[in-house]
Design an enzyme around this catalytic site. Structure first.
Site, PDB file in Angstrom:
ATOM      1  CG  ASP A  89      -0.237  -0.107   2.511  1.00 43.15           C
ATOM      2  OD1 ASP A  89       0.994  -0.330   2.492  1.00 43.15           O
ATOM      3  OD2 ASP A  89      -0.886   0.042   3.561  1.00 43.15           O
TER       4      ASP A  89
ATOM      5  CG  HIS B  32      20.946   2.793 -19.297  1.00 49.52           C
ATOM      6  ND1 HIS B  32      20.057   2.218 -20.179  1.00 49.52           N
ATOM      7  CD2 HIS B  32      21.247   4.004 -19.834  1.00 49.52           C
ATOM      8  CE1 HIS B  32      19.851   3.036 -21.198  1.00 49.52           C
ATOM      9  NE2 HIS B  32      20.563   4.120 -21.021  1.00 49.52           N
TER      10      HIS B  32
ATOM     11  CG  ASP C  86      23.720  10.913 -17.332  1.00 46.26           C
ATOM     12  OD1 ASP C  86      23.033  11.930 -17.109  1.00 46.26           O
ATOM     13  OD2 ASP C  86      23.608  10.225 -18.369  1.00 46.26           O
TER      14      ASP C  86
ATOM     15  CG  ASP D 159      20.278  14.081 -19.673  1.00 45.00           C
ATOM     16  OD1 ASP D 159      21.091  13.554 -18.899  1.00 45.00           O
ATOM     17  OD2 ASP D 159      19.886  13.534 -20.726  1.00 45.00           O
TER      18      ASP D 159
ATOM     19  CG  HIS E  44      25.654   6.654 -26.284  1.00 45.32           C
ATOM     20  ND1 HIS E  44      25.757   7.999 -26.518  1.00 45.32           N
ATOM     21  CD2 HIS E  44      26.623   6.367 -25.358  1.00 45.32           C
ATOM     22  CE1 HIS E  44      26.718   8.517 -25.767  1.00 45.32           C
ATOM     23  NE2 HIS E  44      27.269   7.552 -25.067  1.00 45.32           N
TER      24      HIS E  44
ATOM     25  CG  HIS F 120      18.117  12.549 -25.424  1.00 44.28           C
ATOM     26  ND1 HIS F 120      17.510  13.366 -24.485  1.00 44.28           N
ATOM     27  CD2 HIS F 120      19.224  12.050 -24.796  1.00 44.28           C
ATOM     28  CE1 HIS F 120      18.197  13.347 -23.360  1.00 44.28           C
ATOM     29  NE2 HIS F 120      19.263  12.566 -23.528  1.00 44.28           N
TER      30      HIS F 120
ATOM     31  CG  HIS G 244      15.456   9.714 -23.218  1.00 42.74           C
ATOM     32  ND1 HIS G 244      15.644   8.437 -22.773  1.00 42.74           N
ATOM     33  CD2 HIS G 244      16.647  10.342 -23.021  1.00 42.74           C
ATOM     34  CE1 HIS G 244      16.886   8.286 -22.333  1.00 42.74           C
ATOM     35  NE2 HIS G 244      17.514   9.444 -22.470  1.00 42.74           N
TER      36      HIS G 244
ATOM     37  CD  GLU H 223      23.253  12.003 -23.983  1.00 41.35           C
ATOM     38  OE1 GLU H 223      23.727  11.198 -23.169  1.00 41.35           O
ATOM     39  OE2 GLU H 223      22.053  12.290 -24.047  1.00 41.35           O
TER      40      GLU H 223
ATOM     41  CE1 TYR I 187      30.184   5.932 -21.669  1.00 42.27           C
ATOM     42  CE2 TYR I 187      29.911   5.725 -24.056  1.00 42.27           C
ATOM     43  CZ  TYR I 187      29.614   6.365 -22.866  1.00 42.27           C
ATOM     44  OH  TYR I 187      28.755   7.436 -22.872  1.00 42.27           O
TER      45      TYR I 187
ATOM     46  NE  ARG J 233      26.369   9.708 -20.707  1.00 40.54           N
ATOM     47  CZ  ARG J 233      26.445   8.524 -20.098  1.00 40.54           C
ATOM     48  NH1 ARG J 233      27.118   7.548 -20.660  1.00 40.54           N
ATOM     49  NH2 ARG J 233      25.848   8.306 -18.931  1.00 40.54           N
TER      50      ARG J 233
ATOM     51  CD  GLU K 234      23.384  14.039 -21.144  1.00 40.79           C
ATOM     52  OE1 GLU K 234      23.681  13.359 -20.137  1.00 40.79           O
ATOM     53  OE2 GLU K 234      22.341  13.863 -21.793  1.00 40.79           O
TER      54      GLU K 234
HETATM   55  N1  GLY Z   1      20.527  10.488 -18.602  1.00 46.18           N
HETATM   56  C1  GLY Z   1      19.936   9.888 -19.710  1.00 46.18           C
HETATM   57  C2  GLY Z   1      20.567  10.296 -20.954  1.00 46.18           C
HETATM   58  O1  GLY Z   1      21.614  10.907 -20.932  1.00 46.18           O
HETATM   59  O2  GLY Z   1      20.049  10.064 -22.014  1.00 46.18           O
HETATM   60 MN    MN Z   2      20.914  12.519 -22.208  1.00 49.05          MN
HETATM   61 MN    MN Z   3      22.294  11.970 -19.266  1.00 53.64          MN
END
Ligand code: GLY
Ligand code: MN
Ligand code: MN
Length: 430
Positions: A36, A230, A247, A258, A337, A341, A348, A374, A378, A395, A397
Site C-alpha cells: 500500500d 545505464h 550523469d 540532463d 549510443h 535526444h 527523452h 553527449e 567506453y 561521457r 553531456e
Molecule cells: N541520462 C539519460 C541520458 O543521458 O540520455
Molecule cells: Mn541525455
Molecule cells: Mn544523461
C-alpha cells in the site's frame, strides 16, 4: 511559480489545431511501489503540459471548432480522503485555479462524453487508449465509432518540441541547479567514499533548490562501472586512479535537465584518461558548434562520430580502414549510443527525429528546440586494448537550446575543461 495562463494558452493553441474535433487526455494513475505504499505522484507529461493540474484520476477534454473550450473531470471534494491524503481541488476550484471553462466530477464523464463527442473527431494519445479502467474505452459505443479516432501525439509533440520563453526560463534554472550539484559533487569527491554518498549529495543539492526529483535515476559510476551506460547501482567504493562518471539532472516544475561530467577521483587525469577525455571533449565541443537552426538533427552526431573515430584510429584503438570502420560500425565497440535526444518535460522528450517523407532524413533544427549533446567513449577490458585504457568510460553531456543565431548551452555552468576540473575536485573539507 506556475503561470496558469500559459497552460490555458497551450490548450487554446491545441483547440485551434483540432478543427471540429475533441482531444481527450487522461492523467497518470498513482503507481504502487509495494503493497500500500505509492511512489510520489507525477503527472503524465502531456497532461501537465496542457493543464498543470496535479491530481491523478482526472481527465481533460479540449474542444476545437467554433466554440473552443476546455473541460476538466476530476475527483470531487472529500473531507475524509483529504484528512488522510491531502487537498483535493474538486471541479469548481479546478476550474477557478487552472482556468478551465467547465469542471465536473469524474463520475460524470461517462454520462457527458457522448454529448461532447457527438459527430466529432476524437483525438487520443496511444497511452490514453492503453490505460485500463477508462469507462469509455471499454464501452460498446466507442468501439462502434472507431473511425472517429485520430492520433493526438503528432499535434502535441509538435508543440512540445519547440520551447517558448516561459519553458526556456524554467529549463535554464533546472540546468543551473543540476550544474551546481555537479560542482558540489566534484568538490566532495575523494577516494574511499562510496558512489551512493556522492549521489546523496547531488540529491540534497536538488532538494535544497526545490527540485524535489531527479529527472531520472542518477548514474554515479566509478572505474569500470563507467562503461555500463545505464549503471544505477551506485554502490562501489571510489578508488584512487579511477575515473568517476556522473550523469545526473533534476526536474524543476517538471522540466528535466540532463548533465554528464567525468573526472578523476584523485583530481589528476592519468595520461591515458587524458587522451580519451580530450578526445570526447573535442568531439562534444565540435558537435555543439553544429547546433544551428536549419542544420539536421543528426549533424552534431556525425561531427562527434567523425572526431572520435579519427582519434581512436590515431590512438591505435580502432584498426582497419576508415571505410571498414564505418561500414561495419566497428566504432560501436567504444561509442555505441547517439549523441543527442530532445529534452523537456521528459528527459527523452517527445518530438520527431525523422521526416515523414518517403526519403527519410533527419528533421531540421528549429529555434526553441532543446537537445542534449553527449558523445562518449567506453573502453572495457579486452586483449585488443592496452591495459592503461581499461575501465575508462567518458561521457560529457550538455543541454543546448537552438537560438536565432546559433545555440545557447543551458548547462554551461558545469565545468568540463581539464584545468577547471583538476582545480576543484576534492576541495571540500568534510
Ligand atoms: N541520462 C539519460 C541520458 O543521458 O540520455
Ligand atoms: Mn541525455
Ligand atoms: Mn544523461
Amino acid at each position: 511559480m506556475l503561470d496558469f495562463k500559459e497552460f490555458k494558452n497551450r490548450r487554446e493553441k491545441l483547440s485551434s489545431f483540432l478543427g471540429d474535433g475533441v482531444a481527450i487526455l487522461m492523467n497518470s494513475k498513482e503507481a504502487i511501489r509495494n503493497r500500500d505504499c505509492h511512489y510520489p505522484f507525477r503527472s503524465d507529461s502531456y497532461f501537465h503540459y496542457l493543464s498543470a493540474f496535479p491530481e491523478p484520476d482526472s481527465i481533460m477534454v479540449v474542444i476545437g471548432g467554433k466554440k473552443p473550450k476546455s473541460v476538466i473531470f476530476c475527483q470531487p471534494k472529500d473531507e475524509i480522503k483529504e484528512i488522510w491524503n491531502g487537498y483535493i481541488h474538486g471541479p469548481s476550484k479546478a476550474c477557478e485555479d487552472f482556468l478551465f471553462d467547465e469542471g465536473y466530477a469524474l463520475s460524470e464523464f461517462h454520462n457527458l462524453l457522448p454529448k461532447i463527442i457527438k459527430g466529432k473527431k476524437i483525438f487520443l494519445l496511444s497511452s490514453t487508449e492503453k490505460k485500463s479502467g477508462i469507462p469509455f474505452l471499454t464501452s460498446k459505443w466507442f468501439r462502434e465509432n472507431d473511425k472517429q479516432r485520430k492520433d493526438l501525439s503528432e499535434i502535441i509533440d509538435g508543440m512540445r518540441v519547440i520551447k517558448n520563453n516561459y519553458e526556456v526560463n524554467i529549463m535554464r534554472k533546472s540546468a543551473n541547479i543540476a550544474a551546481n550539484a555537479h560542482i558540489h559533487a566534484m568538490k566532495y569527491t575523494k577516494a574511499d567514499k562510496y558512489e551512493y554518498e556522492i549521489e546523496g549529495e547531488i540529491l540534497n543539492q536538488f532538494f535544497k533548490n526545490n527540485a524535489r526529483n531527479p529527472a531520472y535515476s542518477s548514474i554515479v559510476a566509478s572505474g569500470i562501472n563507467s562503461c555500463t551506460l545505464h549503471y544505477i547501482e551506485n554502490n562501489s567504493k571510489l578508488k584512487d586512479g579511477d575515473l568517476l562518471l556522473i550523469d545526473a539532472g533534476c526536474e524543476l516544475e517538471s522540466y528535466a535537465s540532463d548533465i554528464t561530467r567525468t573526472y578523476p577521483v584523485n583530481g589528476k587525469f592519468s595520461s591515458a584518461q587524458k587522451e580519451i577525455y580530450q578526445l570526447v571533449l573535442l568531439a562534444q565541443k565540435a558537435a555543439i558548434e553544429k547546433v544551428k537552426e536549419d542544420n539536421f538533427f543528426d549533424d552534431p552526431h556525425k561531427e562527434a562520430l567523425k572526431i572520435i573515430v579519427n582519434g581512436l584510429i590515431d590512438l591505435d584503438l580502432l584498426k582497419g580502414s576508415k571505410d571498414e570502420i564505418y561500414e561495419k560500425e566497428l566504432y560501436k565497440k567504444f561509442f555505441m549510443h547517439r549523441t543527442s535526444h530532445w529534452l523537456g518535460l521528459d528527459v527523452h522528450d517527445v518530438g520527431k527525429y525523422m521526416t515523414n517523407t518517403k526519403k527519410k532524413t533527419a528533421v531540421r533544427l528549429s529555434k526553441g528546440n532543446v537537445l542534449t549533446i553527449e558523445p562518449g567513449c567506453y573502453i572495457r577490458p579486452s586483449n585488443e586494448v592496452p591495459k592503461e585504457f581499461w575501465g575508462i568510460g567518458v561521457r560529457i553531456e550538455d543541454d543546448v537550446l537552438v537560438t536565432s543565431n546559433g545555440y545557447d548551452v543551458l548547462s554551461k555552468n558545469a565545468p568540463k575543461e581539464i584545468g577547471e576540473l583538476e582545480a576543484i575536485i576534492g576541495t571540500l573539507n568534510d
